[in-house]
Design an enzyme around this catalytic site. Structure first.
Site, PDB file in Angstrom:
ATOM      1  N   CYS A 117      50.118   6.621  14.668  1.00 50.34           N
ATOM      2  CA  CYS A 117      51.047   7.356  14.005  1.00 50.34           C
ATOM      3  C   CYS A 117      51.850   6.401  13.031  1.00 50.34           C
ATOM      4  O   CYS A 117      52.525   6.820  12.035  1.00 50.34           O
ATOM      5  CB  CYS A 117      52.171   7.960  15.021  1.00 50.34           C
ATOM      6  N   HIS A 258      58.148   9.847  10.539  1.00 49.27           N
ATOM      7  CA  HIS A 258      56.900  10.317  11.264  1.00 49.27           C
ATOM      8  C   HIS A 258      57.488  11.543  12.084  1.00 49.27           C
ATOM      9  O   HIS A 258      58.437  11.658  12.602  1.00 49.27           O
ATOM     10  CB  HIS A 258      56.256   9.341  12.211  1.00 49.27           C
ATOM     11  N   ASN A 288      52.273  17.304  14.539  1.00 46.84           N
ATOM     12  CA  ASN A 288      52.075  15.745  14.281  1.00 46.84           C
ATOM     13  C   ASN A 288      50.820  15.760  13.803  1.00 46.84           C
ATOM     14  O   ASN A 288      49.759  15.847  14.564  1.00 46.84           O
ATOM     15  CB  ASN A 288      52.259  15.041  15.695  1.00 46.84           C
TER      16      ASN A 288
END
Ligand code: COA
Length: 334
Positions: A117, A258, A288
């Protein structure tokens, strides 16, 4: 890191791609013991996009084509293509090679970068270093992940979290040292490897019937442990980059975090002393998307006219590794 060379890297173009198919929370509630209220309250996610047919290179190529269409970038001018991803089409060749061929970037070289990520953040700093060296003029940095390829859709702990997306930035040099990518603080700590990983398919556990039966080709996550570390990591590193550069909360136009969990983002904004009105968000619509979150959210806010030349944007990420970091980007496109 600070940059003592002649050139700064500035972002001169953006692009993104999300697949059309939407999975909303009710989709999961039909076959799993979950519901829209639980998912929205715990994560902030309402729906995510899924690429049914195709691979990460299709997402990445889509984002780069969007960037080329909106900037007029000629593919032959591209010097370097970096694709941040944990879901490459194949272990090799690199997804960057497949993208290069698809867009006709005949003068480019490139590679994939694996930092989960934090991948886009790490790739952006890597691209900025190529620009700062003076050796390259046009570096394309792509964050692309087809998370649906590695999600176990029978595991309610993880399947509701992830989606597919890609975003692309073009980096070019400027001699104006007061704009572009101005600073970053990046970290990696392998003591976190046990908490978030995909165990199968690599050299440790090459694919066998047993690894497939043991579901080792899916994401494994200890959600609570990751959550605690993510809150701490993202909040601290975002505050740290502000302190290091003498930035007060009123100097920050946007936080581009993020997008893993709205509560993690909220804690980060809190620690930075900024309100949620200064936080870029698309978690509600995409979930996500790993490397895709930061470039897509910045692209959407820029295209909505919300990001102005000269705006100070703090990028922040946390992911498997563990990897985490922050970046100070001064926006330099009108
Ligand atoms: N629907 C309903 N219940 C669910 C569920 C779902 N989709 N997923 C988990 N639960 C259950 C759990 O089984 C658990 O039940 P139990 O108490 O009977 O065992 C309960 O909800 C609480 O689970 P817990 O994991 O403690 O919830 P949480 O508040 O920590 O939220 C996450 C779970 C995954 C949303 C959260 O831990 C998280 O966001 N972690 C970090 C994720 C992340 O950032 N990952 C990527 C880093 S980039």
């Amino acid at each position: 890191m600070t940059n003592a060379t002649k050139y700064n890297a500035r972002v001169t173009g953006v692009g993104m791609y999300v697949p059309d198919e939407v999975l909303d929370n009710d989709y999961f509630a039909k076959y799993l013991d979950t519901n829209d209220e639980w998912i929205v309250t715990r994560t902030g996610i309402k729906e995510r996009r899924i690429l049914r047919n195709g691979a990460t290179s299709d997402l990445a190529t889509g984002a780069l084509k969007d960037l080329m269409a909106t900037t007029g970038l000629n593919p032959e001018e591209i010097d370097v293509i970096i694709v941040a991803t944990v879901t490459p089409d194949m272990l090799f060749p690199a997804t960057a090679a497949l993208v290069q061929e698809r867009v006709g970037a005949t003068n480019a070289w490139g590679f994939d970068l694996s930092a989960a990520c934090s991948g886009f953040l790490f790739a952006l700093q890597t691209g900025a270093n190529f620009i700062a060296s003076g050796a390259y003029k046009k570096v394309v940095v792509i964050g692309a992940d087809k998370m649906s390829a590695i999600v176990d859709y029978t595991d309610r702990n993880t399947c509701i979290l992830f989606g597919d997306a890609a975003g692309a930035f073009l980096l070019e040099p400027t001699e104006d040292k007061s704009t572009g990518i101005l600073d970053s603080i990046l970290h990696i700590d392998g003591s976190g490897a046990d908490y978030l990983n995909m165990k199968g398919g690599g050299s440790l556990n090459p694919p066998t019937h047993e690894t497939v039966d043991a579901k080792m080709h899916y994401i494994y996550q200890e959600g609570k442990a990751v959550y605690k570390r993510a809150v701490l990591g993202m909040a601290e590193v975002s505050a740290e980059i502000m302190e290091k550069n003498g930035l007060k909360s009123e100097d920050v136009a946007w936080l581009a975090p993020h997008q893993a969990n709205l509560r993690i983002i909220d804690s980060t904004a809190n620690r930075m002393g900024i309100g949620m009105d200064k936080v870029m968000l698309n978690i509600e619509r995409y979930g996500n998307t790993t490397s895709g979150t930061i470039p897509t959210v910045i692209t959407e806010y820029y295209r909505a006219g919300k990001v102005k030349k000269g705006d100070n944007i703090i990028l922040a990420a946390f992911g498997a590794g563990f990897t985490w970091g922050s970046m100070w980007l001064k926006w330099s496109i009108d």
